[in-house]
Design an enzyme around this catalytic site. Sequence first.
Site, short mmCIF file in Angstrom:
data_model
loop_
_atom_site.label_atom_id
_atom_site.label_comp_id
_atom_site.label_asym_id
_atom_site.label_seq_id
_atom_site.Cartn_x
_atom_site.Cartn_y
_atom_site.Cartn_z
N LYS A 168 -40.69 77.28 -37.58
CA LYS A 168 -42.15 77.46 -37.64
C LYS A 168 -42.48 78.92 -37.37
O LYS A 168 -42.38 79.40 -36.24
CB LYS A 168 -42.88 76.60 -36.61
CG LYS A 168 -44.42 76.66 -36.81
CD LYS A 168 -45.19 76.38 -35.55
CE LYS A 168 -45.43 77.61 -34.72
NZ LYS A 168 -46.36 78.60 -35.36
N GLY A 199 -47.44 76.30 -39.76
CA GLY A 199 -48.32 75.53 -38.90
C GLY A 199 -48.68 76.29 -37.64
O GLY A 199 -48.22 77.42 -37.42
N ASP A 200 -49.50 75.67 -36.81
CA ASP A 200 -49.91 76.33 -35.57
C ASP A 200 -49.07 75.82 -34.40
O ASP A 200 -48.31 74.86 -34.51
CB ASP A 200 -51.40 76.15 -35.31
CG ASP A 200 -51.81 74.68 -35.17
OD1 ASP A 200 -50.95 73.83 -34.89
OD2 ASP A 200 -53.01 74.39 -35.35
N PRO A 202 -50.07 74.47 -31.29
CA PRO A 202 -50.41 73.18 -30.68
C PRO A 202 -49.95 71.97 -31.48
O PRO A 202 -49.74 70.90 -30.91
CB PRO A 202 -51.94 73.25 -30.58
CG PRO A 202 -52.25 74.70 -30.52
CD PRO A 202 -51.25 75.35 -31.42
N GLU A 243 -37.58 84.53 -25.58
CA GLU A 243 -37.81 85.96 -25.43
C GLU A 243 -39.31 86.14 -25.38
O GLU A 243 -40.02 85.91 -26.36
CB GLU A 243 -37.19 86.74 -26.61
CG GLU A 243 -37.03 88.22 -26.32
CD GLU A 243 -37.92 89.07 -27.18
OE1 GLU A 243 -38.76 89.80 -26.60
OE2 GLU A 243 -37.80 89.02 -28.40
N CYS A 277 -42.79 93.68 -27.68
CA CYS A 277 -42.60 93.24 -26.29
C CYS A 277 -41.73 94.20 -25.51
O CYS A 277 -41.81 94.28 -24.28
CB CYS A 277 -42.04 91.82 -26.26
SG CYS A 277 -40.69 91.54 -27.41
N GLU A 377 -49.54 92.80 -19.87
CA GLU A 377 -49.10 93.19 -21.22
C GLU A 377 -50.31 93.27 -22.14
O GLU A 377 -50.99 92.28 -22.40
CB GLU A 377 -48.09 92.17 -21.77
CG GLU A 377 -47.50 92.60 -23.10
CD GLU A 377 -46.45 91.63 -23.61
OE1 GLU A 377 -45.47 92.10 -24.20
OE2 GLU A 377 -46.62 90.41 -23.43
#
Length: 477
Positions: A168, A199-200, A202, A243, A277, A377
């Site tokens: 995903k 898709g998302d 949730p 990660e 990141c 962050e």
Amino acid sequence: MNHYGMFYLDGQWVEAPGAARFTLVNPATEAPHATVSLGSSDDVDRAVGAARKAFASFSNTTKAERIALLERVVMEFEAREDDIMAAVSLEMGAPRGMKAHTRTGIEAFRQAIVTLREYEFETRLGTNLVRREPIGVCGLITAWNWPVQLICTKLAAALAAGCTVVWKPSEFTPLSALGLAEVMHAAGVPPGVFNLINGDGPTVGNAISRHADIDLVSFTGSTRAGVLVAEAAAATVKRVCQELGGKSANIILPDADLAAAARWNIARGFSNSGQSCHSPTRILVHEQQLEELNALLVEEAGKIRVGDPQDPATTLGPVVNKAQFERIQTYIQIGVAEGADLVCGGPGRPEGLDAGFFIKPTIFSNVNPSMTVAREEIFGPVLAVIPYATEAQAIEIANGTPYGLGGYVFSSDRRKAYDMGAQLRAGRIFFNGAPSNYVAPMGGYKQSGNGREMGVFGLEEYLEVKSMIGFDEPAGA
């Protein structure tokens, strides 16, 4: 607008059955340009079923067969690299010439070939044998900031190990994902070995994390989302590799080449619009060198060209979407309100850019480690310069956040830099801006995640360990 309504399941392009759609917005213009179908838990069930069926045979392929498959992936990827890079630029705003997005993806597969060729899946331990076997069906969930590199790092290792996958991607970057699925299909990945559902989080992400027939989830994204993935996966006791976020510190020691450190930190810190990141967002400098470093940073920041990602002269594009733009603006305003010295950039769009999610390259200096911009962050082109008095204080500041993904040390003394790096609580330490590579493992301490990616360590995340007690010789000996 174009509509992308296909998923890749069991070796075929299939029409997404659900009606849910997501509108894609060009971050450089704020104009909608396409829609994409979003999957459901039923789609995840179908993909997992295909992956589980394929695992029986793919897990028993030879090293030579998997190496040949990875080599075909590299060939097909290179043939489609320009198209995939164009998709990345359109959907998340990276400058068109920033080929690191696609080159790192190809390199991930190249390194997987080298790693697999040299790796021994069966070793002797006393009077026993230790076998390493593919763990099974793997759910891969990736973020939008490096949409190609992130999945290729995971996918190359999973395929090398003999695992099957359900992927995903972020709903903000589905076009490059579809391009990669075309690469897999053209390379002849066996049906069911690779499956893609847009898709998302949730819905599809949660279904992948909870699914009882998925043996491992590998997730890259925010720490907040990583907690949700781990909680969802806990009930089935599957392996979870993550990660997550970072707030990496670059410690510039007094004996360092200040100009080189400033030049590198601007290039690395503002790369990809700061949406990395590992970005060195905290710059630690001795208090007596603060003003000198400020001047060098401002000079280097002035060389950045913010603008249309399709323009070859652009070095800094927009951030990915409106929510990210507003979030970064809020952090900049907080930095000003908390009393940090604004030496470059600031609130609002860069001059001459009245539309698009563009951020001024921003540098705060004389930042206290307790300030928000030094602790949270931001995930945008915003840097915080923090003065220190002693090396011990620099280490304390660097380790003083919940994160531990990356660390950087600049010094003319390699031994001193090594000793300092050994004290940093982070998964990767870089000396004098040394470039990353796919041999060294990547991963974090603390709330930056668990597990490792890249090279041998990344391969072994996708392997289970089996003791063969009393079998002191391989079966073929």
